[in-house]
Design an enzyme around this catalytic site. Structure first.
Site, mmCIF file in Angstrom:
data_model
loop_
_atom_site.group_PDB
_atom_site.id
_atom_site.type_symbol
_atom_site.label_atom_id
_atom_site.label_comp_id
_atom_site.label_asym_id
_atom_site.label_seq_id
_atom_site.Cartn_x
_atom_site.Cartn_y
_atom_site.Cartn_z
ATOM 1 N N GLN A 1 -18.502 -86.341 -22.216
ATOM 2 C CA GLN A 1 -18.687 -85.085 -21.492
ATOM 3 C C GLN A 1 -19.247 -83.946 -22.337
ATOM 4 O O GLN A 1 -20.024 -83.130 -21.847
ATOM 5 C CB GLN A 1 -17.350 -84.654 -20.883
ATOM 6 N N GLU B 1 -21.609 -75.863 -18.579
ATOM 7 C CA GLU B 1 -21.103 -75.047 -19.675
ATOM 8 C C GLU B 1 -22.204 -74.559 -20.612
ATOM 9 O O GLU B 1 -21.936 -74.093 -21.710
ATOM 10 C CB GLU B 1 -20.028 -75.822 -20.443
ATOM 11 N N ASP C 1 -15.846 -84.294 -26.808
ATOM 12 C CA ASP C 1 -14.866 -84.357 -25.716
ATOM 13 C C ASP C 1 -15.288 -85.517 -24.834
ATOM 14 O O ASP C 1 -16.251 -85.414 -24.073
ATOM 15 C CB ASP C 1 -14.828 -83.054 -24.917
ATOM 16 N N GLU D 1 -11.660 -85.043 -28.511
ATOM 17 C CA GLU D 1 -10.774 -84.627 -27.417
ATOM 18 C C GLU D 1 -10.756 -85.692 -26.329
ATOM 19 O O GLU D 1 -11.796 -86.263 -25.993
ATOM 20 C CB GLU D 1 -11.281 -83.300 -26.854
ATOM 21 N N ASP E 1 -6.080 -82.988 -23.942
ATOM 22 C CA ASP E 1 -6.362 -82.045 -22.853
ATOM 23 C C ASP E 1 -5.718 -82.578 -21.578
ATOM 24 O O ASP E 1 -4.619 -82.179 -21.210
ATOM 25 C CB ASP E 1 -7.865 -81.851 -22.703
ATOM 26 N N LYS F 1 -5.389 -74.572 -21.861
ATOM 27 C CA LYS F 1 -6.069 -74.009 -20.690
ATOM 28 C C LYS F 1 -4.991 -73.390 -19.813
ATOM 29 O O LYS F 1 -4.207 -74.114 -19.200
ATOM 30 C CB LYS F 1 -6.798 -75.102 -19.911
ATOM 31 N N ARG G 1 -12.744 -73.176 -18.819
ATOM 32 C CA ARG G 1 -12.945 -74.276 -17.878
ATOM 33 C C ARG G 1 -14.429 -74.311 -17.515
ATOM 34 O O ARG G 1 -15.167 -73.364 -17.773
ATOM 35 C CB ARG G 1 -12.110 -74.093 -16.596
ATOM 36 N N SER G 2 -14.845 -75.400 -16.883
ATOM 37 C CA SER G 2 -16.268 -75.497 -16.530
ATOM 38 C C SER G 2 -16.651 -74.480 -15.458
ATOM 39 O O SER G 2 -17.792 -74.024 -15.401
ATOM 40 C CB SER G 2 -16.615 -76.908 -16.078
ATOM 41 N N LYS H 1 -12.820 -73.019 -27.635
ATOM 42 C CA LYS H 1 -13.846 -73.839 -26.989
ATOM 43 C C LYS H 1 -14.291 -73.080 -25.745
ATOM 44 O O LYS H 1 -13.550 -72.985 -24.769
ATOM 45 C CB LYS H 1 -13.238 -75.195 -26.634
#
EC number: 4.2.1.11
Length: 438
Positions: A174, A216, A253, A297, A324, A349, A378-379, A400
């Site tokens: 990702q 992102e 990630d 991640e 995560d 998060k 977050r995205s 991040k």
């Protein structure tokens, strides 16, 4: 448990919520907390694309006639009615008591009734209003909540190639990130990352590859393999005169839950190449040995604890292994991981858990047990830059928050630049990472 009423200027006199749009064009919730003296704290809840199964509930309307079912009018109504009534006239500086009151009002483990998005927007707006009422920067107010006396600027994890759920391309992993560890300040690290981002664009263009960006802000080219994403980043680093493995390290990630099917890790972008748990762990170990990768991640599925144990035993003393979807910012789940010696870092998060207080609980539990902490966006983001203040105020060490374009990502970097100018906070670079210290 409930916040005490107060008659002073820090009393909450109104709470208002509304639907706004996030960076993907989907609705999210924004809340205002208004004090007796007119002070306003405003915050918005982010939203994820790849989510852990044990995250707190993001309440959506499900009404297909509005926003394709993604509206948040129910969450807005919950803030404007039940939450507002419960918090009126309470002292805004009682963060823990206010968060506890909202948790009790919801009454469920995953915030299923009111919605974690509704509760979080208010929790963060409360903190912002309280900070303003005391004439404190938000990062300092957050530090004071847990008596954090030393502040640090975070090392940015910069997501410059997007794949998986964050892009419409053939790349399974990702996020491919750079970590500018070999610099003396956050601003210099940010400059280096930005230069590499622009260099990568030219490398991709020279190879006839797409330079459109994903959710992102990272590039989202179709590549022949996940490893090719690493090699083009290495070229971009070298092209602008930095040294990979010294100035710049890499991070992944995998979001492996998204390609874990029937007990196998299936890389669709590589011809449906399939691995069992140990095989995929060995694949990641091989990448970490071949390239200067210092952080991985969600390298394995959130339920594959045996796989996580194996991966941790293989490279946990050399590579940061971040949970995560594995930990979902939940102190109880993190404690289980600590007890079983799973991973060595946690992604933070705050919409996974739903309040600022619970987020701080997770951060300080990790710190107490020697786990690294990475504050994350977050995205689906907004212009809200609270995570920048959270990273500094907790001395988390890493952040991040996406790539070096899209204003929803750059807003966080710009806030960090402002904070760096205001405070004495060291940039620890290499010292933040288990494989680079000393």
């Amino acid at each position: 448990m409930y916040a005490e009423e107060t008659n002073n200027v820090t009393a909450i006199k109104d709470i208002r919520a509304r639907e706004i749009l996030d960076s993907r064009g989907n609705p999210t919730i924004e809340a205002d907390v208004i004090l007796a003296d007119g002070t306003i704290g405003r915050a918005a809840a982010p939203s994820g694309a790849s989510t852990g199964s044990r995250e707190a509930l993001e309440l959506r309307d499900g009404d297909q006639s509005r926003y394709m079912g993604k509206g948040v009018k129910k969450a807005v109504a919950n803030v404007n009615s039940q939450i507002r009534s419960a918090l009126m006239d309470k002292d805004v500086t009682a963060q823990q008591a206010i968060d506890d009151a909202m948790i009790a009002l919801d009454g469920t483990e995953n915030k299923d009734n009111l919605g974690a998005n509704a509760i979080l927007a208010v929790s963060l707006a409360v903190a912002k209003a309280a900070a303003k009422s005391q004439s404190l920067p938000l990062h300092q107010y957050i530090a004071d909540l847990r008596n954090q006396t030393s502040l640090t600027m975070p090392v940015p994890m910069m997501n410059i190639i997007n794949g998986g759920e964050h892009a419409d391309n053939t790349v399974d992993i990702q996020e491919f990130m750079i970590e500018p560890v070999g610099f003396s300040s956050f601003s210099e690290a940010l400059r280096a990352g930005t230069e590499i981002f622009h260099s990568l664009k030219s490398v991709l263009k020279s190879q006839g590859l797409n330079t459109a960006v994903g959710d992102e802000g990272g590039f989202a080219p179709n590549l022949r393999s996940n490893e090719e994403a690493i090699t083009v980043i290495m070229q971009a680093i070298e092209q602008v005169g930095y040294t990979a493995g010294k100035d710049i390290h890499l991070a992944l990630d995998c979001a492996a839950t998204e390609f874990y099917k029937d007990g196998k890790y299936v890389l669709a972008g590589e011809g449906n190449k399939s691995f069992d748990s140990q095989g995929f762990s060995d694949y990641l170990v091989g990448l970490a040995r071949q390239y200067p990768i210092i952080s991985i991640e969600d390298g394995l599925d959130e339920s594959d604890w045996d796989g996580w144990k194996y991966l941790t035993e293989q490279i946990g003393d050399k590579v940061q292994l971040v949970g995560d979807d594995l930990f979902v910012t939940n102190p109880a789940i993190l404690q289980e991981g600590i007890d079983k010696k799973i991973a060595n870092a946690i992604l933070i998060k705050f919409n996974q858990i739903g309040t600022l207080s619970e987020t701080l609980d997770a951060i300080y539990l990790a710190k107490k047990n020697g786990y690294a902490t990475v504050i994350s966006h977050r995205s689906g983001e907004t212009e809200d830059s609270t995570i920048a203040d959270l990273a500094v105020g907790t001395a988390a060490g890493q952040i991040k928050t996406g790539s070096l374009c899209r204003s929803d990502r750059v807003a966080k970097y710009n806030q960090l630049l402002r904070i760096e100018q205001q405070v004495r906070a060291s940039y620890r670079g290499r010292e933040e990472f288990i494989g680079l210290r000393g």
